[in-house]
Design a protein around this motif. Structure first.
Motif, PDB file in Angstrom:
ATOM      1  N   PRO A 199       0.830  -1.204   0.000  1.00  0.00           N
ATOM      2  CA  PRO A 199       0.000   0.000   0.000  1.00  0.00           C
ATOM      3  C   PRO A 199       0.871   1.263   0.000  1.00  0.00           C
ATOM      4  O   PRO A 199       1.982   1.256   0.539  1.00  0.00           O
ATOM      5  CB  PRO A 199      -0.787  -0.121   1.305  1.00  0.00           C
ATOM      6  CG  PRO A 199       0.115  -0.880   2.216  1.00  0.00           C
ATOM      7  CD  PRO A 199       0.933  -1.805   1.336  1.00  0.00           C
ATOM      8  N   PHE A 200       0.372   2.298  -0.621  1.00  0.00           N
ATOM      9  CA  PHE A 200       1.058   3.586  -0.569  1.00  0.00           C
ATOM     10  C   PHE A 200       0.020   4.679  -0.743  1.00  0.00           C
ATOM     11  O   PHE A 200      -1.155   4.407  -1.001  1.00  0.00           O
ATOM     12  CB  PHE A 200       2.164   3.677  -1.631  1.00  0.00           C
ATOM     13  CG  PHE A 200       1.691   3.606  -3.054  1.00  0.00           C
ATOM     14  CD1 PHE A 200       1.498   4.758  -3.806  1.00  0.00           C
ATOM     15  CD2 PHE A 200       1.457   2.379  -3.662  1.00  0.00           C
ATOM     16  CE1 PHE A 200       1.068   4.697  -5.120  1.00  0.00           C
ATOM     17  CE2 PHE A 200       1.024   2.308  -4.984  1.00  0.00           C
ATOM     18  CZ  PHE A 200       0.829   3.470  -5.712  1.00  0.00           C
ATOM     19  N   GLU A 201       0.441   5.902  -0.593  1.00  0.00           N
ATOM     20  CA  GLU A 201      -0.509   7.018  -0.632  1.00  0.00           C
ATOM     21  C   GLU A 201       0.060   8.173  -1.440  1.00  0.00           C
ATOM     22  O   GLU A 201       1.259   8.458  -1.383  1.00  0.00           O
ATOM     23  CB  GLU A 201      -0.837   7.477   0.789  1.00  0.00           C
ATOM     24  CG  GLU A 201      -2.005   8.444   0.871  1.00  0.00           C
ATOM     25  CD  GLU A 201      -2.535   8.607   2.292  1.00  0.00           C
ATOM     26  OE1 GLU A 201      -3.415   9.469   2.494  1.00  0.00           O
ATOM     27  OE2 GLU A 201      -2.085   7.852   3.188  1.00  0.00           O
ATOM     28  N   ILE A 202      -0.810   8.800  -2.217  1.00  0.00           N
ATOM     29  CA  ILE A 202      -0.465   9.985  -2.990  1.00  0.00           C
ATOM     30  C   ILE A 202      -1.376  11.117  -2.535  1.00  0.00           C
ATOM     31  O   ILE A 202      -2.590  10.913  -2.356  1.00  0.00           O
ATOM     32  CB  ILE A 202      -0.640   9.742  -4.504  1.00  0.00           C
ATOM     33  CG1 ILE A 202       0.338   8.669  -4.990  1.00  0.00           C
ATOM     34  CG2 ILE A 202      -0.448  11.031  -5.290  1.00  0.00           C
ATOM     35  CD1 ILE A 202       0.172   8.319  -6.454  1.00  0.00           C
ATOM     36  N   SER A 203      -0.812  12.284  -2.356  1.00  0.00           N
ATOM     37  CA  SER A 203      -1.607  13.433  -1.900  1.00  0.00           C
ATOM     38  C   SER A 203      -2.688  13.765  -2.926  1.00  0.00           C
ATOM     39  O   SER A 203      -2.446  13.768  -4.136  1.00  0.00           O
ATOM     40  CB  SER A 203      -0.710  14.654  -1.699  1.00  0.00           C
ATOM     41  OG  SER A 203       0.246  14.412  -0.689  1.00  0.00           O
ATOM     42  N   LYS A 204      -3.880  14.038  -2.427  1.00  0.00           N
ATOM     43  CA  LYS A 204      -4.984  14.429  -3.297  1.00  0.00           C
ATOM     44  C   LYS A 204      -4.875  15.907  -3.646  1.00  0.00           C
ATOM     45  O   LYS A 204      -4.455  16.726  -2.828  1.00  0.00           O
ATOM     46  CB  LYS A 204      -6.316  14.156  -2.604  1.00  0.00           C
ATOM     47  CG  LYS A 204      -6.608  12.688  -2.361  1.00  0.00           C
ATOM     48  CD  LYS A 204      -7.967  12.503  -1.714  1.00  0.00           C
ATOM     49  CE  LYS A 204      -8.278  11.028  -1.497  1.00  0.00           C
ATOM     50  NZ  LYS A 204      -9.608  10.825  -0.871  1.00  0.00           N
TER      51      LYS A 204
END
Length: 204
Positions: free
Chosen positions: A188-193
């Motif tokens: 899992p990873f996250e990218i800024s909206k």
């Protein structure tokens, strides 16, 4: 939450971060003879393994429903992606290990890079390839990539070709050939909206 206590085939590539925390439990067991691979935040054993004669045993310490961890109020987890698939991944790897079937060809680790992911590989066979799928927090596929790898490769740098939507994402990686799947790994990873709606109010 649960956490992996050591490196092992069963827990390699399993991301416990995507499980529905707050809706699962674990029995207050004590470990008597097994090697603990997963434990709860309070130190209770969740998954342990041991040898029994010529066989292998995998022991689960959670309340179950059809082999998977029982999820209380599954419609209220707040998760919209198919989190149960990652639970099945844990069970599936346990079955492979207990059957003495863990492959010599496998994914060592998957790491996020600036443009995509880096996949460390071990003992690649002829006609092998890597399948990559990126899903968003609703389970929708944002990117799919297939790239071949040769027998001399020890890693593969894979660049995402599409601009991914912001938010929480999961990359699912398979190492396979025409003979089937050797191994799999999830990260899992996250990218800024760019922007998001936080709340809506009626001020009439």
């Amino acid at each position: 939450k649960w956490k992996s206590t050591k490196q092992h085939f069963i827990t390699r590539g399993i991301s416990f971060d995507v499980f529905p925390w707050g809706h699962m439990g674990v029995y207050p067991y004590q470990n008597n003879s097994g090697e603990i691979l997963v434990e709860s935040a309070k130190g209770n054993p969740v998954l342990a393994v041991r040898n029994y004669g010529k066989g292998r045993v995998v022991e689960f310490g959670y309340p179950e429903r059809g082999f998977l961890p029982r999820v209380d109020n599954p419609w209220e987890t707040g998760l919209n992606y198919p989190y149960w698939e990652y639970m099945w991944s844990l069970v599936g790897r346990s079955v492979v290990w207990a059957s003495h079937k863990e492959p010599d060809t496998f994914i060592e680790i998957v790491e996020r890079t600036h443009e995509g992911i880096n996949v460390k590989l071990n003992n690649i066979q002829k006609n092998a390839y890597v399948n990559v799928q990126v899903i968003d927090d609703f389970g929708d596929v944002e990117e799919e990539i297939k790239t071949t790898v040769n027998v001399k490769q020890t890693e593969a740098d894979i660049k995402f070709s599409k601009k991914l939507d912001g938010g929480k994402l999961i990359v699912n990686v398979q190492l396979a050939s025409d003979n089937g799947v050797y191994d799999w790994y999830s990260l899992p990873f996250e990218i800024s909206k760019i922007a998001e709606i936080v709340s809506v109010e009626n001020r009439e």
